[in-house]
Each structure stands twice: as structure tokens, then as C-alpha cells.
Design a protein around this motif. Structure first.
Motif, PDB file in Angstrom:
ATOM      1  N   MET A   1      -2.891  -8.935  -0.600  1.00  0.00           N
ATOM      2  CA  MET A   1      -2.361  -9.250   0.703  1.00  0.00           C
ATOM      3  C   MET A   1      -1.468  -8.126   1.182  1.00  0.00           C
ATOM      4  N   GLY A   2      -1.160  -8.136   2.451  1.00  0.00           N
ATOM      5  CA  GLY A   2      -0.302  -7.102   3.000  1.00  0.00           C
ATOM      6  C   GLY A   2      -1.062  -5.832   3.324  1.00  0.00           C
ATOM      7  N   ALA A   3      -0.346  -4.880   3.847  1.00  0.00           N
ATOM      8  CA  ALA A   3      -0.951  -3.613   4.237  1.00  0.00           C
ATOM      9  C   ALA A   3      -1.291  -2.768   3.009  1.00  0.00           C
ATOM     10  N   ARG A   4      -2.361  -2.020   3.105  1.00  0.00           N
ATOM     11  CA  ARG A   4      -2.779  -1.186   1.976  1.00  0.00           C
ATOM     12  C   ARG A   4      -1.733  -0.117   1.654  1.00  0.00           C
ATOM     13  N   GLY A   5      -1.116   0.454   2.668  1.00  0.00           N
ATOM     14  CA  GLY A   5      -0.186   1.550   2.445  1.00  0.00           C
ATOM     15  C   GLY A   5       1.214   1.130   2.044  1.00  0.00           C
ATOM     16  N   LYS A   6       1.614  -0.090   2.338  1.00  0.00           N
ATOM     17  CA  LYS A   6       2.977  -0.536   2.043  1.00  0.00           C
ATOM     18  C   LYS A   6       2.931  -2.010   1.652  1.00  0.00           C
ATOM     19  N   ASN A   7       3.036  -2.275   0.359  1.00  0.00           N
ATOM     20  CA  ASN A   7       2.938  -3.648  -0.117  1.00  0.00           C
ATOM     21  C   ASN A   7       3.793  -3.793  -1.370  1.00  0.00           C
ATOM     22  N   PHE A   8       4.908  -4.460  -1.242  1.00  0.00           N
ATOM     23  CA  PHE A   8       5.847  -4.614  -2.355  1.00  0.00           C
ATOM     24  C   PHE A   8       5.177  -5.200  -3.589  1.00  0.00           C
ATOM     25  N   TYR A   9       4.437  -6.278  -3.423  1.00  0.00           N
ATOM     26  CA  TYR A   9       3.849  -6.967  -4.573  1.00  0.00           C
ATOM     27  C   TYR A   9       2.797  -6.105  -5.267  1.00  0.00           C
ATOM     28  N   ASN A  10       1.977  -5.442  -4.481  1.00  0.00           N
ATOM     29  CA  ASN A  10       0.962  -4.574  -5.067  1.00  0.00           C
ATOM     30  C   ASN A  10       1.624  -3.419  -5.809  1.00  0.00           C
ATOM     31  N   ASP A  11       2.623  -2.826  -5.190  1.00  0.00           N
ATOM     32  CA  ASP A  11       3.344  -1.724  -5.847  1.00  0.00           C
ATOM     33  C   ASP A  11       3.982  -2.192  -7.151  1.00  0.00           C
ATOM     34  N   TYR A  12       4.579  -3.375  -7.117  1.00  0.00           N
ATOM     35  CA  TYR A  12       5.240  -3.897  -8.313  1.00  0.00           C
ATOM     36  C   TYR A  12       4.232  -4.158  -9.426  1.00  0.00           C
ATOM     37  N   MET A  13       3.107  -4.768  -9.096  1.00  0.00           N
ATOM     38  CA  MET A  13       2.085  -5.048 -10.109  1.00  0.00           C
ATOM     39  C   MET A  13       1.588  -3.756 -10.758  1.00  0.00           C
ATOM     40  N   ARG A  14       1.455  -2.719  -9.968  1.00  0.00           N
ATOM     41  CA  ARG A  14       1.034  -1.418 -10.511  1.00  0.00           C
ATOM     42  C   ARG A  14       2.093  -0.863 -11.468  1.00  0.00           C
ATOM     43  N   LYS A  15       3.361  -0.979 -11.084  1.00  0.00           N
ATOM     44  CA  LYS A  15       4.449  -0.429 -11.900  1.00  0.00           C
ATOM     45  C   LYS A  15       4.570  -1.112 -13.252  1.00  0.00           C
ATOM     46  N   VAL A  16       4.203  -2.381 -13.318  1.00  0.00           N
ATOM     47  CA  VAL A  16       4.389  -3.111 -14.571  1.00  0.00           C
ATOM     48  C   VAL A  16       3.107  -3.194 -15.406  1.00  0.00           C
ATOM     49  N   GLY A  17       2.117  -2.366 -15.069  1.00  0.00           N
ATOM     50  CA  GLY A  17       0.966  -2.240 -15.944  1.00  0.00           C
ATOM     51  C   GLY A  17      -0.319  -2.903 -15.499  1.00  0.00           C
ATOM     52  N   PHE A  18      -0.347  -3.420 -14.283  1.00  0.00           N
ATOM     53  CA  PHE A  18      -1.558  -4.073 -13.792  1.00  0.00           C
ATOM     54  C   PHE A  18      -2.160  -3.293 -12.623  1.00  0.00           C
ATOM     55  N   GLU A  19      -2.209  -1.978 -12.754  1.00  0.00           N
ATOM     56  CA  GLU A  19      -2.680  -1.133 -11.655  1.00  0.00           C
ATOM     57  C   GLU A  19      -4.121  -1.450 -11.261  1.00  0.00           C
ATOM     58  N   LYS A  20      -5.013  -1.490 -12.226  1.00  0.00           N
ATOM     59  CA  LYS A  20      -6.430  -1.751 -11.943  1.00  0.00           C
ATOM     60  C   LYS A  20      -6.604  -3.103 -11.240  1.00  0.00           C
ATOM     61  N   GLU A  21      -5.930  -4.115 -11.772  1.00  0.00           N
ATOM     62  CA  GLU A  21      -6.032  -5.456 -11.203  1.00  0.00           C
ATOM     63  C   GLU A  21      -5.463  -5.506  -9.786  1.00  0.00           C
ATOM     64  N   ALA A  22      -4.331  -4.821  -9.582  1.00  0.00           N
ATOM     65  CA  ALA A  22      -3.687  -4.820  -8.263  1.00  0.00           C
ATOM     66  C   ALA A  22      -4.594  -4.195  -7.215  1.00  0.00           C
ATOM     67  N   ILE A  23      -5.238  -3.111  -7.574  1.00  0.00           N
ATOM     68  CA  ILE A  23      -6.157  -2.450  -6.638  1.00  0.00           C
ATOM     69  C   ILE A  23      -7.333  -3.369  -6.311  1.00  0.00           C
ATOM     70  N   GLU A  24      -7.925  -3.953  -7.347  1.00  0.00           N
ATOM     71  CA  GLU A  24      -9.071  -4.830  -7.138  1.00  0.00           C
ATOM     72  C   GLU A  24      -8.710  -6.036  -6.263  1.00  0.00           C
ATOM     73  N   ILE A  25      -7.591  -6.673  -6.580  1.00  0.00           N
ATOM     74  CA  ILE A  25      -7.178  -7.857  -5.822  1.00  0.00           C
ATOM     75  C   ILE A  25      -6.900  -7.490  -4.368  1.00  0.00           C
ATOM     76  N   GLN A  26      -6.203  -6.394  -4.143  1.00  0.00           N
ATOM     77  CA  GLN A  26      -5.905  -5.990  -2.774  1.00  0.00           C
ATOM     78  C   GLN A  26      -7.181  -5.651  -2.010  1.00  0.00           C
ATOM     79  N   ASP A  27      -8.100  -4.930  -2.641  1.00  0.00           N
ATOM     80  CA  ASP A  27      -9.356  -4.592  -1.980  1.00  0.00           C
ATOM     81  C   ASP A  27     -10.124  -5.857  -1.584  1.00  0.00           C
ATOM     82  N   LEU A  28     -10.226  -6.799  -2.503  1.00  0.00           N
ATOM     83  CA  LEU A  28     -10.920  -8.050  -2.202  1.00  0.00           C
ATOM     84  C   LEU A  28     -10.246  -8.788  -1.050  1.00  0.00           C
ATOM     85  N   TYR A  29      -8.937  -8.900  -1.122  1.00  0.00           N
ATOM     86  CA  TYR A  29      -8.188  -9.635  -0.091  1.00  0.00           C
ATOM     87  C   TYR A  29      -8.361  -8.990   1.285  1.00  0.00           C
TER      88      TYR A  29
END
Length: 92
Positions: A1-29
Motif C-alpha cells: 500500500m502507499g506510494a512506491r517512492g515513499k512508504n514508511f511500512y515498506n521501507d521498514y519491512m525492508r530494513k528489518v530483513g523482509f526486502e523481497k517480501e516487501a517488494i512483492e507485496i507492494q507490487d501486487l497491491y
């Protein structure tokens, strides 16, 4: 969810080790596949950020979080037993 370029939750998920999942979830959403995005959230992701399960497991996980310096928790549950358990843990 949120904008591709600025998304707190996506950025946070990437920082804590779920980068691949965060990208996939955001792309799908952002492609309008909200159900698939929700289904892509893994058990490991939920387990990393939420205290879920039977009371003994929650007690163990809470102690690990407390030892790691977590200072703020948001408790939300329709089960009064869960709220009481969290109150007990915070007071101990």
C-alpha cells in the motif's frame, strides 16, 4: 500500500530483513491485486511484529522483546484474556 517512492511500512519491512517480501507485496497491491498482496504476507513476517499464539508462547516472546528494549506496545484484542495477559506481563 502507499506510494512506491515513499512508504514508511515498506521501507521498514525492508530494513528489518523482509526486502523481497516487501517488494512483492507492494507490487501486487499497487497492481490492484489486494487479495494476492494479503496472501503474500508470510507467517514469519507476522511473527516478527506481533505477539500471537498461546499464552506461554506470548510470555516467552514478550520477554525477548522486553530484553531487546521494546518500550511501547499496542494491545488490541477482542479477547479479554489476551488483554489481561498483556497487563500481567507489563506489570511483571
Amino acid at each position: 500500500m502507499g506510494a512506491r517512492g515513499k512508504n514508511f511500512y515498506n521501507d521498514y519491512m525492508r530494513k528489518v530483513g523482509f526486502e523481497k517480501e516487501a517488494i512483492e507485496i507492494q507490487d501486487l497491491y499497487l497492481d490492484g491485486k489486494k487479495g494476492e498482496a494479503m496472501a503474500a504476507v508470510t507467517d514469519a513476517m507476522v511473527d516478527a511484529f506481533y505477539l500471537v499464539g498461546p499464552p506461554d508462547r506470548i510470555r516467552d516472546r514478550f520477554q525477548a522483546w522486553k530484553s531487546a528494549g521494546v518500550g511501547t506496545l499496542i494491545v488490541a484484542s477482542p479477547q479479554i484474556e489476551a488483554v489481561r495477559l498483556m497487563a500481567e506481563l507489563v506489570q511483571s
